[in-house]
Design a protein around this motif. Sequence first.
Motif, short mmCIF file in Angstrom:
data_model
loop_
_atom_site.label_atom_id
_atom_site.label_comp_id
_atom_site.label_asym_id
_atom_site.label_seq_id
_atom_site.Cartn_x
_atom_site.Cartn_y
_atom_site.Cartn_z
N VAL A 100 0.82 -1.21 0.00
CA VAL A 100 0.00 0.00 0.00
C VAL A 100 0.86 1.26 0.00
O VAL A 100 0.55 2.24 -0.69
CB VAL A 100 -0.95 0.00 1.22
CG1 VAL A 100 -1.78 1.27 1.28
CG2 VAL A 100 -1.85 -1.23 1.18
N ARG A 101 1.94 1.24 0.76
CA ARG A 101 2.79 2.43 0.89
C ARG A 101 4.23 2.20 0.49
O ARG A 101 5.04 3.12 0.52
CB ARG A 101 2.76 2.92 2.34
CG ARG A 101 1.38 3.27 2.85
CD ARG A 101 1.42 3.63 4.32
NE ARG A 101 0.07 3.78 4.87
CZ ARG A 101 -0.19 3.87 6.17
NH1 ARG A 101 0.80 3.85 7.04
NH2 ARG A 101 -1.44 3.99 6.58
N GLY A 102 4.57 0.98 0.14
CA GLY A 102 5.96 0.68 -0.20
C GLY A 102 6.21 0.71 -1.69
O GLY A 102 5.54 1.42 -2.46
N ASP A 103 7.19 -0.10 -2.14
CA ASP A 103 7.61 -0.06 -3.54
C ASP A 103 6.59 -0.67 -4.49
O ASP A 103 6.72 -0.54 -5.71
CB ASP A 103 8.97 -0.75 -3.71
CG ASP A 103 9.02 -2.11 -3.03
OD1 ASP A 103 8.07 -2.46 -2.32
OD2 ASP A 103 10.04 -2.81 -3.20
N LEU A 104 5.57 -1.35 -3.95
CA LEU A 104 4.53 -1.91 -4.81
C LEU A 104 3.23 -1.13 -4.73
O LEU A 104 2.19 -1.58 -5.21
CB LEU A 104 4.27 -3.38 -4.44
CG LEU A 104 5.45 -4.34 -4.63
CD1 LEU A 104 5.05 -5.75 -4.25
CD2 LEU A 104 5.93 -4.30 -6.08
N ALA A 105 3.27 0.05 -4.11
CA ALA A 105 2.06 0.86 -3.99
C ALA A 105 1.52 1.19 -5.38
O ALA A 105 2.27 1.52 -6.30
CB ALA A 105 2.38 2.15 -3.24
N GLY A 106 0.20 1.08 -5.51
CA GLY A 106 -0.46 1.39 -6.76
C GLY A 106 -0.61 0.21 -7.69
O GLY A 106 -1.26 0.33 -8.74
N LEU A 107 -0.03 -0.94 -7.33
CA LEU A 107 -0.10 -2.11 -8.21
C LEU A 107 -1.18 -3.10 -7.78
O LEU A 107 -1.87 -3.69 -8.62
CB LEU A 107 1.25 -2.82 -8.27
CG LEU A 107 2.46 -1.99 -8.71
CD1 LEU A 107 3.69 -2.87 -8.81
CD2 LEU A 107 2.17 -1.30 -10.03
N PHE A 108 -1.29 -3.31 -6.46
CA PHE A 108 -2.18 -4.36 -5.95
C PHE A 108 -3.07 -3.86 -4.80
O PHE A 108 -3.57 -4.66 -4.02
CB PHE A 108 -1.37 -5.56 -5.46
CG PHE A 108 -0.42 -6.11 -6.48
CD1 PHE A 108 -0.89 -6.87 -7.54
CD2 PHE A 108 0.95 -5.85 -6.41
CE1 PHE A 108 -0.02 -7.37 -8.50
CE2 PHE A 108 1.82 -6.35 -7.36
CZ PHE A 108 1.33 -7.12 -8.40
N ASP A 109 -3.25 -2.55 -4.69
CA ASP A 109 -3.91 -2.01 -3.51
C ASP A 109 -5.28 -1.39 -3.80
O ASP A 109 -5.76 -0.56 -3.04
CB ASP A 109 -3.02 -0.97 -2.82
CG ASP A 109 -2.57 0.12 -3.79
OD1 ASP A 109 -2.99 0.09 -4.97
OD2 ASP A 109 -1.79 1.01 -3.37
N GLY A 110 -5.90 -1.79 -4.90
CA GLY A 110 -7.22 -1.26 -5.22
C GLY A 110 -7.93 -2.14 -6.23
O GLY A 110 -7.43 -3.22 -6.59
#
Length: 415
Positions: A213-223
Amino acid sequence: MAPHRASSATLAGAYPFLTAPALDRGVLVGTDALTGGPFCFDPWDLYAAGELTNPNLLLAGVIGQGKSALAKSLAVRSIAAGRRVYVPGDPKGEWAAVARAVGGVVLALGPGSAVRLNPLDAGDGDPAAVHGRRARLLVALAETTLGRPLRPAEHGALDAAVTVAARRPAPTVPDVIDALAAPDPDAARADGSTAVERTAEGREVAHGLRRLVRGDLAGLFDGPSTGHLDPAAPMVALDLSRLGSNEDALALAMTCTSAWLEAALAAPGAGPRWVIYDEAWRLMRSQALVQRMQAQWKLSRAYGIANLLILHRLSDLDAVGHAGTEARAIAAGLLADCSTRVIYRQETDQLAATAAALGLTGTERDLLPALGRGTGLWKLPRRSHVVHHHLHPDEAALFDTDAAMRAYPTGKVPS
């Protein structure tokens, strides 16, 4: 030395290439090096004929010997035979062009991409099955980020959070994190706990999941998902090349994408499908991901899928763990659950380990260092073949992975 006479059935045990019957079921791969006849392969046809105990395939060989070309041509030719292909993680982006060429779908994930996948998408199935898929995924993600197995109390807190999040029509990872931070008091009481205790039990799990959600994968699997899997597409490739060399991020992304595909794999009536794990040596670094792969291997016949695992050499398994560890045993189990083993050239220092792991005869082992580019040993139950893989010129151009090495003649590299 005195001559020895025996039947061909007896001699086959000592030199299996003498009597292997022609393999002409499935898509054309190339020619049998010993007979000159065509060699074909289709794991579903062979399984139906009783030739294989499972449809999974291992492909191993040193760099530059044509493994990738074989995998891609087998996938493309299988599509012409009515099969479909899923590539749940493409670390180098090499499958994108192939997928587009056959009219498939490419979903590129990583920095700068507008594609987002919700790994908690339910798919088809009864609520208990959906809950189980979501819980297993989140356990794998949390264990990967925390670098340790979850404790029993943490399992309980996470399971309760998944139940609370599922009250939403389309729950996401942030919903689960919120439920871990603010547990349902009634549900906690029913489990003999309190909301305060459950919050403490799930605190580290919530911190681990926040990387999505807030790390390096934010925006990929959080919605909610912005990319959707078309079950009618001939090939679906998830391009992860934008993640670069970040092995932890790759493992987490692969865990999410494999879970996202799992709902599609379990869909009834979808027909035979290849699931291809390229550059598997990178995936082997994550025990949680290897455990998910093991479950998929075990369910291959029920799902109607054939898993293709691509390695450079068998010592790649060392990335999972040392001999005798649980992680290494799981990885070795993946090999055992591959009825078909295709081995391209191996270096001499790898021969003993390769022969022991794959049950090769002395003749098969000694053959491996002498195999030329595009030629491999195909070892199936009760038969072995040496096969020259043939490419059509159009395939060779599409599958070429050496273009960068030939881009500039000697002395003409740009400044």
